[in-house]
Write a protein that holds these residues in place. Structure first.
Motif, PDB file in Angstrom:
ATOM      1  N   LEU A  46       0.811  -1.219   0.000  1.00 54.48           N
ATOM      2  CA  LEU A  46       0.000   0.000   0.000  1.00 54.48           C
ATOM      3  C   LEU A  46       0.847   1.273   0.000  1.00 54.48           C
ATOM      4  O   LEU A  46       0.298   2.366   0.165  1.00 54.48           O
ATOM      5  CB  LEU A  46      -0.925   0.009   1.220  1.00 54.48           C
ATOM      6  CG  LEU A  46      -1.918  -1.164   1.322  1.00 54.48           C
ATOM      7  CD1 LEU A  46      -2.645  -1.146   2.651  1.00 54.48           C
ATOM      8  CD2 LEU A  46      -2.895  -1.143   0.157  1.00 54.48           C
ATOM      9  N   SER A  47       2.158   1.117  -0.157  1.00 51.74           N
ATOM     10  CA  SER A  47       3.085   2.258  -0.145  1.00 51.74           C
ATOM     11  C   SER A  47       2.895   3.090   1.120  1.00 51.74           C
ATOM     12  O   SER A  47       2.819   4.326   1.084  1.00 51.74           O
ATOM     13  CB  SER A  47       2.883   3.131  -1.391  1.00 51.74           C
ATOM     14  OG  SER A  47       3.103   2.378  -2.560  1.00 51.74           O
ATOM     15  N   GLY A  97     -14.212  -5.863  -0.154  1.00 49.14           N
ATOM     16  CA  GLY A  97     -13.812  -4.518  -0.551  1.00 49.14           C
ATOM     17  C   GLY A  97     -12.418  -4.166  -0.051  1.00 49.14           C
ATOM     18  O   GLY A  97     -11.614  -3.568  -0.774  1.00 49.14           O
ATOM     19  N   MET A  98     -12.113  -4.580   1.171  1.00 44.32           N
ATOM     20  CA  MET A  98     -10.787  -4.324   1.725  1.00 44.32           C
ATOM     21  C   MET A  98      -9.705  -5.038   0.925  1.00 44.32           C
ATOM     22  O   MET A  98      -8.633  -4.480   0.673  1.00 44.32           O
ATOM     23  CB  MET A  98     -10.757  -4.771   3.184  1.00 44.32           C
ATOM     24  CG  MET A  98      -9.448  -4.520   3.892  1.00 44.32           C
ATOM     25  SD  MET A  98      -9.545  -5.059   5.614  1.00 44.32           S
ATOM     26  CE  MET A  98      -7.824  -4.924   6.081  1.00 44.32           C
ATOM     27  N   SER A  99      -9.979  -6.269   0.510  1.00 43.70           N
ATOM     28  CA  SER A  99      -8.990  -7.029  -0.251  1.00 43.70           C
ATOM     29  C   SER A  99      -8.733  -6.427  -1.624  1.00 43.70           C
ATOM     30  O   SER A  99      -7.726  -6.743  -2.264  1.00 43.70           O
ATOM     31  CB  SER A  99      -9.459  -8.480  -0.407  1.00 43.70           C
ATOM     32  OG  SER A  99     -10.568  -8.570  -1.290  1.00 43.70           O
ATOM     33  N   SER A 100      -9.646  -5.574  -2.090  1.00 41.18           N
ATOM     34  CA  SER A 100      -9.486  -4.933  -3.397  1.00 41.18           C
ATOM     35  C   SER A 100      -8.916  -3.524  -3.303  1.00 41.18           C
ATOM     36  O   SER A 100      -8.696  -2.887  -4.335  1.00 41.18           O
ATOM     37  CB  SER A 100     -10.844  -4.879  -4.119  1.00 41.18           C
ATOM     38  OG  SER A 100     -11.415  -6.167  -4.232  1.00 41.18           O
ATOM     39  N   GLY A 101      -8.700  -3.022  -2.077  1.00 39.70           N
ATOM     40  CA  GLY A 101      -8.193  -1.670  -1.908  1.00 39.70           C
ATOM     41  C   GLY A 101      -6.783  -1.507  -2.440  1.00 39.70           C
ATOM     42  O   GLY A 101      -5.925  -2.384  -2.258  1.00 39.70           O
ATOM     43  N   THR A 102      -6.540  -0.397  -3.103  1.00 39.25           N
ATOM     44  CA  THR A 102      -5.223  -0.162  -3.705  1.00 39.25           C
ATOM     45  C   THR A 102      -4.454   0.952  -3.001  1.00 39.25           C
ATOM     46  O   THR A 102      -3.324   1.247  -3.380  1.00 39.25           O
ATOM     47  CB  THR A 102      -5.383   0.203  -5.189  1.00 39.25           C
ATOM     48  OG1 THR A 102      -6.239   1.348  -5.309  1.00 39.25           O
ATOM     49  CG2 THR A 102      -5.972  -0.967  -5.964  1.00 39.25           C
ATOM     50  N   VAL A 105      -5.702   4.594   2.397  1.00 40.68           N
ATOM     51  CA  VAL A 105      -6.962   5.225   2.795  1.00 40.68           C
ATOM     52  C   VAL A 105      -8.140   4.307   2.491  1.00 40.68           C
ATOM     53  O   VAL A 105      -9.044   4.127   3.320  1.00 40.68           O
ATOM     54  CB  VAL A 105      -7.131   6.589   2.090  1.00 40.68           C
ATOM     55  CG1 VAL A 105      -8.520   7.162   2.347  1.00 40.68           C
ATOM     56  CG2 VAL A 105      -6.063   7.560   2.560  1.00 40.68           C
ATOM     57  N   ALA A 106      -8.146   3.699   1.303  1.00 40.97           N
ATOM     58  CA  ALA A 106      -9.243   2.796   0.939  1.00 40.97           C
ATOM     59  C   ALA A 106      -9.299   1.601   1.879  1.00 40.97           C
ATOM     60  O   ALA A 106     -10.378   1.215   2.358  1.00 40.97           O
ATOM     61  CB  ALA A 106      -9.070   2.339  -0.505  1.00 40.97           C
ATOM     62  N   VAL A 107      -8.142   1.005   2.163  1.00 37.27           N
ATOM     63  CA  VAL A 107      -8.105  -0.152   3.064  1.00 37.27           C
ATOM     64  C   VAL A 107      -8.535   0.256   4.471  1.00 37.27           C
ATOM     65  O   VAL A 107      -9.259  -0.485   5.149  1.00 37.27           O
ATOM     66  CB  VAL A 107      -6.698  -0.775   3.063  1.00 37.27           C
ATOM     67  CG1 VAL A 107      -6.558  -1.814   4.172  1.00 37.27           C
ATOM     68  CG2 VAL A 107      -6.405  -1.419   1.712  1.00 37.27           C
ATOM     69  N   ALA A 108      -8.128   1.452   4.923  1.00 35.07           N
ATOM     70  CA  ALA A 108      -8.508   1.913   6.254  1.00 35.07           C
ATOM     71  C   ALA A 108     -10.028   2.105   6.359  1.00 35.07           C
ATOM     72  O   ALA A 108     -10.637   1.740   7.375  1.00 35.07           O
ATOM     73  CB  ALA A 108      -7.785   3.221   6.579  1.00 35.07           C
ATOM     74  N   VAL A 109     -10.636   2.655   5.338  1.00 32.38           N
ATOM     75  CA  VAL A 109     -12.094   2.847   5.351  1.00 32.38           C
ATOM     76  C   VAL A 109     -12.807   1.504   5.406  1.00 32.38           C
ATOM     77  O   VAL A 109     -13.733   1.304   6.204  1.00 32.38           O
ATOM     78  CB  VAL A 109     -12.536   3.655   4.112  1.00 32.38           C
ATOM     79  CG1 VAL A 109     -14.060   3.635   3.983  1.00 32.38           C
ATOM     80  CG2 VAL A 109     -12.042   5.087   4.202  1.00 32.38           C
ATOM     81  N   TRP A 110     -12.358   0.552   4.567  1.00 34.58           N
ATOM     82  CA  TRP A 110     -12.980  -0.772   4.577  1.00 34.58           C
ATOM     83  C   TRP A 110     -12.741  -1.478   5.911  1.00 34.58           C
ATOM     84  O   TRP A 110     -13.630  -2.199   6.407  1.00 34.58           O
ATOM     85  CB  TRP A 110     -12.456  -1.614   3.422  1.00 34.58           C
ATOM     86  CG  TRP A 110     -13.038  -1.269   2.099  1.00 34.58           C
ATOM     87  CD1 TRP A 110     -12.393  -0.757   1.010  1.00 34.58           C
ATOM     88  CD2 TRP A 110     -14.409  -1.428   1.689  1.00 34.58           C
ATOM     89  NE1 TRP A 110     -13.254  -0.570  -0.037  1.00 34.58           N
ATOM     90  CE2 TRP A 110     -14.508  -0.975   0.348  1.00 34.58           C
ATOM     91  CE3 TRP A 110     -15.564  -1.880   2.328  1.00 34.58           C
ATOM     92  CZ2 TRP A 110     -15.717  -0.980  -0.355  1.00 34.58           C
ATOM     93  CZ3 TRP A 110     -16.772  -1.880   1.626  1.00 34.58           C
ATOM     94  CH2 TRP A 110     -16.830  -1.437   0.303  1.00 34.58           C
TER      95      TRP A 110
END
Length: 392
Positions: A46-47, A97-102, A105-110
């Motif tokens: 996730l950099s 949805g979390m597994s698809s986050g790039t 921020v996206a992973v944190a929201v999921w």
């Protein structure tokens, strides 16, 4: 000659429902704990940085506690099945949805949404199981359900590491989503028959003020003390062993497995004690006092790895004896506020986890691991005192 008094036979335990609830608790716990082996991989993917990825657990915990507060009252007003079945389904969707986050921020929201979905049903399954068993069976029933949390440590994390070698953290997250869907189907099948509570008990007059009446606030405070004492071990025990004995990640597997086994054994035996001994609050007080005394040599005396692991096993086992008695006491509130009270219990437990992480970090910076013994001892004795001061 007087006739002997006959004790009415116990109704059979609803084992299918308890197994479904245990599976749901396992899925909820795995949604957070199975990220532990992949923090470095996630940070790279996730950099991001390792501390930011580690803080996903705190975000999950906060959302979990807040959602449980709302869902507990909602289950008393509108019924429990929507939360029992909808919660795991939404958890599965959030994990996908979390597994698809790039991005981080996206992973944190999921991750926050997944925590909220887990909080929507973990307290509710406790309330549902309490309604479907006799009062004298609640300790055992809730002990079996809580064992699902320990199974997440004993089986979930090692299996996640094994699966992750081939599928990575994203594949593990989707696997947990599949388990959550399976739990939803199991709960759907085992709750087709309505619980025995009167329909008019739900809806009217349910409020947090009513739920917090009587000894409930004190019981919740006891729960926070118990979670802090347990959380200090769950969060820092691996680091304590690594620091004290220079262990590698590979050699931690057996000590952590024994830690999880001690917790499972304690919750099961504690459930038996809660149902068979006359005073549940005294059981809680004795267990907390015993764990408090074990904390002193656990963190202050390190003659060998075997001794430290043995003390850790004993500490977590004795500490776990307290939890079923506390949960059975909380479940003894009236049916119309039981979901609210057990939802509040999950919320207070999340504060206990956050307190354990914060207090442990503060003590580690000031005194090192040596200070954990007096800290855990003091909090454990405080929990025991809260149980003894007013036993009625």
């Amino acid at each position: 000659m007087p006739e002997p008094s006959l004790r009415p036979p116990e109704a059979p335990m609803p084992w299918a429902l308890l197994a479904a609830c245990c599976l749901a608790m396992f899925a909820a716990s795995c949604s957070g704990t199975t990220r532990a082996p992949f923090l470095i991989e996630m940070a790279r993917d996730l950099s991001s940085t390792l501390p930011l990825v580690a803080n996903l657990m705190a975000l999950t915990s906060i959302a979990w506690g807040a959602a449980s507060l709302i869902a507990g009252a909602g289950s008393d007003r509108w019924g429990r099945r929507p939360f029992l079945i909808g919660g795991p389904v939404l958890l599965a969707l959030c994990l996908v949805g979390m597994s698809s986050g790039t991005s981080y921020v996206a992973v944190a929201v999921w991750a926050m949404l997944a925590g909220a979905c887990a909080g929507a049903f973990t307290g509710t399954i406790m309330a549902e199981a309490s309604t479907r068993v006799q009062p004298g069976q609640r300790g055992r029933a809730l002990g079996w359900i809580m064992a699902g949390q320990s199974l997440a440590l004993l089986l979930g994390v090692p299996l996640a590491a094994w699966i992750g070698e081939a599928l990575g953290w994203r594949g593990v997250t989707r696997t947990v989503a599949a388990i959550a869907m399976l739990a939803a189907l199991a709960l759907l099948a085992t709750t087709l028959r309505p619980a025995g509570s009167a329909p008019h008990a739900r809806g009217a007059g349910v409020s947090y003020r009513k739920a917090m009446s009587g000894p409930v606030l004190r019981l919740l405070a006891m729960g926070v003390a118990e979670r802090v004492c347990y959380g200090l071990m769950a969060v820092y025990f691996a680091s304590f062993l690594q620091t004290s004995y220079a262990l590698t990640l590979g050699t931690l597997a057996l000590p952590l497995a024994l830690f999880a086994l001690g917790n499972i054994a304690g919750t099961i035996v504690g459930g038996q004690m809660a149902d068979r001994l006359p005073n549940r609050l005294l059981i809680f007080a004795a267990a907390m006092a015993g764990a408090a005394l074990l904390a002193l040599p656990l963190f202050g005396w390190t003659p060998s790895l075997a001794v430290s692991v043995g003390l850790g096993f004993a500490y977590v086992l004795v500490n776990a004896l307290a939890r079923p008695s506390l949960m059975a006491s909380l479940a003894s509130v009236p049916e119309e506020v039981r979901g609210t009270v057990l939802g509040l219990n999950v919320t207070s437990a999340s504060f206990g986890w956050l307190g354990a992480a914060a207090l442990g970090g503060w003590m580690l910076a000031r005194q090192g691991f040596w200070g954990f013994g007096p800290l855990a001892c003091g909090i454990g004795l405080l929990g025991a005192a809260l149980a003894i001061l007013r036993r009625k």
